[in-house]
Design a protein around this motif. Sequence first.
Motif, PDB file in Angstrom:
ATOM      1  N   ARG A   1      -7.279   1.486 -12.518  1.00  0.00           N
ATOM      2  CA  ARG A   1      -6.171   0.855 -11.776  1.00  0.00           C
ATOM      3  C   ARG A   1      -6.273  -0.659 -11.792  1.00  0.00           C
TER       4      ARG A   1
ATOM      5  N   SER B   1       7.940  -1.496  -7.284  1.00  0.00           N
ATOM      6  CA  SER B   1       7.513  -0.252  -6.645  1.00  0.00           C
ATOM      7  C   SER B   1       6.333   0.379  -7.377  1.00  0.00           C
TER       8      SER B   1
ATOM      9  N   GLN C   1       3.220  -1.644  -6.434  1.00  0.00           N
ATOM     10  CA  GLN C   1       2.815  -1.337  -5.065  1.00  0.00           C
ATOM     11  C   GLN C   1       2.161   0.032  -4.972  1.00  0.00           C
ATOM     12  N   GLU C   2       2.632   0.989  -5.763  1.00  0.00           N
ATOM     13  CA  GLU C   2       2.038   2.321  -5.740  1.00  0.00           C
ATOM     14  C   GLU C   2       0.606   2.287  -6.267  1.00  0.00           C
TER      15      GLU C   2
ATOM     16  N   GLU D   1      -1.390  -0.338  -6.238  1.00  0.00           N
ATOM     17  CA  GLU D   1      -2.177  -1.066  -5.231  1.00  0.00           C
ATOM     18  C   GLU D   1      -2.500  -0.169  -4.036  1.00  0.00           C
ATOM     19  N   ARG D   2      -1.537   0.656  -3.644  1.00  0.00           N
ATOM     20  CA  ARG D   2      -1.771   1.578  -2.522  1.00  0.00           C
ATOM     21  C   ARG D   2      -2.895   2.551  -2.863  1.00  0.00           C
ATOM     22  N   LYS D   3      -2.852   3.104  -4.066  1.00  0.00           N
ATOM     23  CA  LYS D   3      -3.893   4.049  -4.467  1.00  0.00           C
ATOM     24  C   LYS D   3      -5.249   3.355  -4.605  1.00  0.00           C
TER      25      LYS D   3
ATOM     26  N   LYS E   1      -6.361   0.968  -2.786  1.00  0.00           N
ATOM     27  CA  LYS E   1      -6.920   0.765  -1.456  1.00  0.00           C
ATOM     28  C   LYS E   1      -7.461   2.059  -0.869  1.00  0.00           C
TER      29      LYS E   1
END
Length: 561
Positions: A539, A551, A554-555, A557-559, A561
């Motif tokens: 990632r 989007s 951001q997806e 980056e969310r994963k 974290k």
Amino acid sequence: MLRMLRKTLGIMLTLLAIALGAVVVALLTTAGIGYRLYRSADMGEPRLEIDTARYTVTRSNGVAHCGGSTLRRNPAGVWELTTGGDPLTRGAESGALLRGLMYYQERAFVDQIRRIVPSERYLRFLRSFIVIFNRNLGHCVPEEYRREIFASSRWCSHEFDAIGNAYERQINYHAAHDIGHVMQEYMLVGCSSFATWGGRSADSTLLVGRNFDFYVGDDFARNKLVTFCRPERGIPFASVGWAGMSGVLSGMNAAGLTVTLNAAKGALPTRAATPISLLARTILQYASTIEEACAIADTTRTFVSESLLIASARDRRAVVIEKTPERSALYEGEGEQLRCTNHYQSAAFADDPYNRENIATSDSPYRLQRLGELLDSLAPLTPARAVTILRDRRGLGGRDIGLTNEKSLNQAIAHHSVVFAPERGLMWLSTEPWQAGRFVCYDLGRIFAGEAPPEGRLDLPEEELPADSLFLRKDYPRIVAYRRDCAALRQAIARRERVDEALPERILGENPRFFGAWALCADYREEVLGDREGARRCREEALRLEIPRLSERQEIERKLK
């Protein structure tokens, strides 16, 4: 692209989902309202009797004939239809000739739906919502085109009657095309187009190029159809699409006016209006100048937000009509060139919230900027240089951003690419795969004058532009292998099954500069192997690469974290 096969549900399915959302509140309030709406739906089906036995098809020297219409297949694989006359005649003759191709297109269409909705009972349930949502669609379509669609639909198969009768299906498919434009997050569409004239063109005449990136699976794009129509009323025109499509996606008429469509961002439709392809058809058939095209667009309410790039030989320039269901604006650009991707550029839409969001979150501005780079570096433009732009797979500054990246002009998903020379009456059309095959050339003046084609061909072999041999030899096999391997890995993730470690490594080797390859391998490592450290490294690498949409970043980056 990696997400494509997983997210593309088929245009009709998208229409069904939106139709459901549009009427669900009313139905929950009272089932009686929904029933009355269903029973009172009027699709404007013409009351005509057509004796299909009268329209016999004969074949000679590789050409099928029905009345005054013909169908042949170009040596490059493009289907060529010539037709004309009144709506009933051209619809019936075209239907008789295209019967097999219409079945093929609908089969590919419906198969995509049934992969997602295998229940016949639920399909019938969703059909009711289509009828309610589009209950007045027929009244939004000019009678001329309803009669043409009705006549051609007499040769449609009864195999798909669970969706609707033949006429209902064909007219709804025109509306479904618009919904595909709305759902840009599924990347059904991502078109790019441009025009040059004067000092920006090698011979000073108008030159138009466009990629029609509309993806509903490889099968759907397999049988391109170019139609040469001499209607009883209006101007003869050529249009590129598929069997059963009366609307226009890319086209040029005998007056030298061209129309191409580029989807824009807007509110989801809540009621029926004129499908955008039928507005484009009206412009192509009845306008010879920019002023006439604008007048038609201003008086037509449409389903969706769209940019229509209009080039006119009589005006010797091009403009973009930026249209929403509520209003429209004219964008003329600066100088002797025009660029268009999937957002609005005029001052009239500078503060439009949908347009601002689209600019901030999508890949459209990036492609517009890349178009500018290429138009500057390749000026003055020739047809061959226009094709070079349409085939470009690089990012800004010529950087390698990976194959199939949505930020590139050529994402290897194009249904067709076309180049128009309106003042010369010439058009060049791409052949498979995507825009990599040779571009066949047609002289509309000669075709509409009825001149006998040499050796039975409508195209001009001496004018065709060569295939992209380097791409076909080097990158095309990589894309095919990459998409096949990604499909296998996605299936393994869905089933939580381990695969040979060679598969994810092969995917990264096939497309190392594409963020999606790293993101998919990260999901496999985390969700199947439980290897969080390996997923983290993948990632982090994906985030260092060009990611088309906010989007998507951001997806990841969310994963992470």
